[in-house]
Design a protein around this motif. Sequence first.
Motif, PDB file in Angstrom:
ATOM      1  N   TYR A 196       1.134   7.390  -6.278  1.00  0.00           N
ATOM      2  CA  TYR A 196       0.096   8.408  -6.099  1.00  0.00           C
ATOM      3  C   TYR A 196       0.918   9.788  -5.784  1.00  0.00           C
TER       4      TYR A 196
ATOM      5  N   ALA B 119       0.805  -1.276   0.019  1.00  0.00           N
ATOM      6  CA  ALA B 119       0.023  -0.087  -0.104  1.00  0.00           C
ATOM      7  C   ALA B 119       0.739   1.249  -0.015  1.00  0.00           C
TER       8      ALA B 119
ATOM      9  N   GLN C 140       2.202   1.929  -3.207  1.00  0.00           N
ATOM     10  CA  GLN C 140       1.079   2.519  -4.247  1.00  0.00           C
ATOM     11  C   GLN C 140       0.756   3.950  -4.058  1.00  0.00           C
TER      12      GLN C 140
END
Length: 161
Positions: A87, A80, A83
Amino acid sequence: WGAGDVAAAAAALRRLDKGPEPDAGYPQFWEARAALTAALWASNAKPAAEAEWVSFCRPVKANPPATPSNGVRAAVNRAAQMQFDGYGALMDKRCEDFTSGTPLPCNDAGIPGSAGSSAPCAIFTPEEARSRLWPPEAVDALAEFLKEGPEYVLRASEMAR
């Protein structure tokens, strides 16, 4: 407050549903609890005002650690974070995970405006109540409560000195 009947305001705020209690007894809708404290104080129910404020000042649970100790959860957490790193180029980077530096959306940064406190009552100052457009009488009642208020508030301010 608007009708000039502070006791009726306190009664209405007592009846108000303060929301779910997801964290073992920590009611939500903090603003209503601060307003209830001010209304109780202004209507001369000082012990009830103090009791409401003391329960409102209980610290909320801390956010979980950035890296879980469970191996599977730690792997999911790393994925996560990778990720979020991807972003990160697109999001507001004013907030970040303190452990890893991974940018996070700012609405995940804890209690805003509390200067690091985990007690919701720390947010509610007369200035904050005024900015939330409380009636002047309610702001004055909160200010008086915080100035003269409960033993808890007095002890906390003495500890800060």
